[in-house]
Design an enzyme around this catalytic site. Structure first.
Site, mmCIF file in Angstrom:
data_model
loop_
_atom_site.group_PDB
_atom_site.id
_atom_site.type_symbol
_atom_site.label_atom_id
_atom_site.label_comp_id
_atom_site.label_asym_id
_atom_site.label_seq_id
_atom_site.Cartn_x
_atom_site.Cartn_y
_atom_site.Cartn_z
ATOM 1 N N SER A 185 0.840 -1.200 0.000
ATOM 2 C CA SER A 185 0.000 0.000 0.000
ATOM 3 C C SER A 185 0.878 1.255 0.000
ATOM 4 C CB SER A 185 -0.955 -0.039 1.196
ATOM 5 O OG SER A 185 -1.965 0.943 1.080
ATOM 6 N N GLU A 319 -8.735 -5.494 -4.559
ATOM 7 C CA GLU A 319 -8.209 -4.290 -3.907
ATOM 8 C C GLU A 319 -9.318 -3.305 -3.539
ATOM 9 O OE1 GLU A 319 -5.119 -3.847 -3.091
ATOM 10 O OE2 GLU A 319 -3.782 -4.832 -4.509
ATOM 11 N N HIS A 435 -7.584 -5.570 -0.195
ATOM 12 C CA HIS A 435 -6.338 -4.826 -0.012
ATOM 13 C C HIS A 435 -5.738 -5.148 1.362
ATOM 14 C CE1 HIS A 435 -3.629 -1.439 -0.647
ATOM 15 N NE2 HIS A 435 -3.959 -0.919 0.516
#
Length: 534
Positions: A185, A319, A435
């Site tokens: 991330s 995601e 995610h």
């Protein structure tokens, strides 16, 4: 207890033993001078030596923050620039590969502490693992576009940590000529920024970007100074003078700079990316300071300004669940023309073109229907590609055209009891891996109740083995099937699931559509091969 000597002095670490592994841990080592007082918001300075033997058995303070994962405020300390080293062996005939983890958290939350980033899975291999804290949110990413606060202090912290690793890791059995940086991330976006920053040149030899790159719009703040003045007004300092604002912000309690909630910007095109108020910026070119980021990532990548090292980039299959969980709060936003169009495109097309692209995307992802609270899957699919995956492919293409080392692409699809985040969001009904749900397969998470079974151990062993093999050799070998390098022609992608396979362009239905939109909107110059044939 065991003692090592580094450039700052002697350190006393701990020998850790579990049922499966034995390793040395050295925690809470200062890698920079405490950024306090007049150093608040400034680039980090070299660490201060100490006398005697320093205890390195406990983590240092974290940066003051709202800990989103645990839903609580962490008071921490501004004196937060600490690094942790885990080593399988302190002495060896051959130094071990080094992996340096850069934590994520949207540039406003997170730390390198072992309660979430436990090293045990990596310590089953002959490697050295490094984690660290860096300044977050206002402390790390305030930007006033002047020489006092040019921005990117948090990224410059990361550079200082990498310099520390380069200079000291041999004392822990690590090879300072074989350093791999990796993150997820915001940590992955940071990793990709190091690939294009002159400040980071020569400090690492390989890179892994998990679910984020510098082309993802949430990784770049284009309204930095406006956000700074908004912050001042929020804290009852209504001024348009940067010096006056800086003096005010330097002297207020640090607790006032945590978990900031700012109003929506008055701009023509509001975008989800703008909800990260403080993050990386392009530093003003006329400032007489060392700059971390000198131009927009797209421009640097077009010029080929990227480190020539082996790279892995990848994404999880779902995601967009990260934002789809907030669907009810986004309905008014999603009703506006252009809201489904990436910011980079919105700022580069006219209103007629914007409406046409908006209609094309709504037809693809919402069947041209009004977005309702029942469309979480549809929104997750859109945001998987618009906020994450397409620009990860795009970054891989830039790398492939510029560097002469291999570029590897993966898609993470594994789902077991360790996929914690999607469950925590109550989004189990949605398809795909959320995610950050790949992280418990890399790290031993102890702050959350995440099970570990034989089913998940097999995937843990697979991915950690690939990451450590890549750190050692530059190639992520895997016995199940060969992981072929990425190219524009084939778009080979290694699908990491309960079983694995390497296939061409597994998301062609989406990637080809986004390719068409980006090329038509922004021009095809980034598609041109400037260095070599594919």
């Amino acid at each position: 207890m065991t003692v090592v000597t580094i450039s700052q002095g002697d350190l006393k670490g701990v020998l850790c033993k579990t049922d499966d592994v034995e390793y040395f841990a050295f925690k809470g080592i200062p890698y920079a001078k405490p950024p306090v007082g007049r150093l608040r918001f400034k680039a980090p300075e070299p660490p201060i030596p100490w006398q005697g033997v320093r205890d390195a058995s406990q983590h240092g303070p974290v940066c003051p923050q709202y800990n989103e994962r645990m839903d609580r405020i962490e008071t921490g300390s501004e004196d937060c620039l600490y690094i942790n080293v885990y080593s399988k062996s302190l002495t060896s005939d051959k130094p071990h590969p080094v992996l340096v983890w850069i934590h994520g958290g949207g540039f406003y939350t997170g730390s390198g502490n072992s309660d979430y980033y436990g090293p045990e899975f990596f310590m089953a291999h002959d490697v050295v693992l490094v984690t660290f804290n860096y300044r977050l949110e206002v402390l790390g990413f305030l930007c006033l576009d002047n020489e006092e606060v040019p921005g990117n202090a948090g990224l410059k912290d990361q550079v200082m940590a990498l310099k520390w690793v380069k200079n000291n890791i041999s004392a822990f059995g690590g090879d300072n000529n074989n350093i791999t940086i990796f993150g997820c991330s915001a940590g992955a976006a940071s990793t990709s920024y190091h690939l294009i920053s002159r400040m980071s040149k020569g400090l690492f030899h390989k890179a892994i970007c998990q679910s984020g790159v510098c082309l993802n719009e949430w990784s770049l703040n284009i309204y930095a100074q406006r956000r700074a003045f908004q912050l001042g007004k929020l804290l009852h300092k209504d001024t348009d003078d940067t010096e006056e604002l800086l003096e005010f912000l330097r002297n207020i309690p640090v607790s006032s700079l945590v978990n900031i909630q700012l109003p929506q910007l008055d701009v023509e095109h509001v975008d989800l990316a703008d909800s990260i108020y403080f993050g990386p910026v392009v530093e003003m070119s006329d400032l007489k300071v060392e700059k971390f980021l000198t131009d927009y990532p797209t421009e640097l990548l077009k010029k080929g300004a990227i480190a020539d090292v082996p790279v892995i980039v990848g994404y999880t299959s779902g995601e967009g669940i990260e934002t789809a969980r907030k669907l009810n709060n986004l309905l008014n936003f999603l009703a506006k023309v252009g809201s489904v169009v990436p910011r980079e495109i919105k700022l580069n097309v006219n209103s007629k073109e914007l409406r046409s692209i908006d209609e094309k995307l709504r037809e693809k992802y919402f069947k041209s229907e009004e977005v309702t609270s029942e469309m979480a899957q549809e929104l997750a699919d859109l945001h998987t590609y618009s906020l994450f995956t397409y620009n990860i492919y795009r970054f891989a293409s830039y790398c492939r055209r510029t560097i002469f080392r291999p570029v590897y692409l993966y898609k993470f699809t594994a789902e077991t009891e360790r996929n914690y985040t999607k469950k925590q969001y109550n989004m189990d009904k949605l398809d795909g891996v959320c995610h950050a749900d790949d992280l418990p397969y890399l790290f031993n998470v102890t702050c959350l109740n995440i099970p570990l079974t034989d089913n998940s151990k097999a995937i843990i062993n697979k991915i950690v083995d690939m990451w450590t093999t890549f750190a050692r050799t530059g190639k992520p070998t895997e016995t199940e099937c060969e992981w072929l390098p990425y190219s524009d022609k084939t778009k080979y992608c290694y699908v990491i699931g309960n079983s694995s396979k390497c296939i061409e362009n597994p998301d062609a239905e989406h990637i080809d559509l986004w390719d068409e939109i980006y090329v038509k909107s922004l021009g095809g110059d980034w598609k041109l091969c400037k260095c070599k044939c594919m």
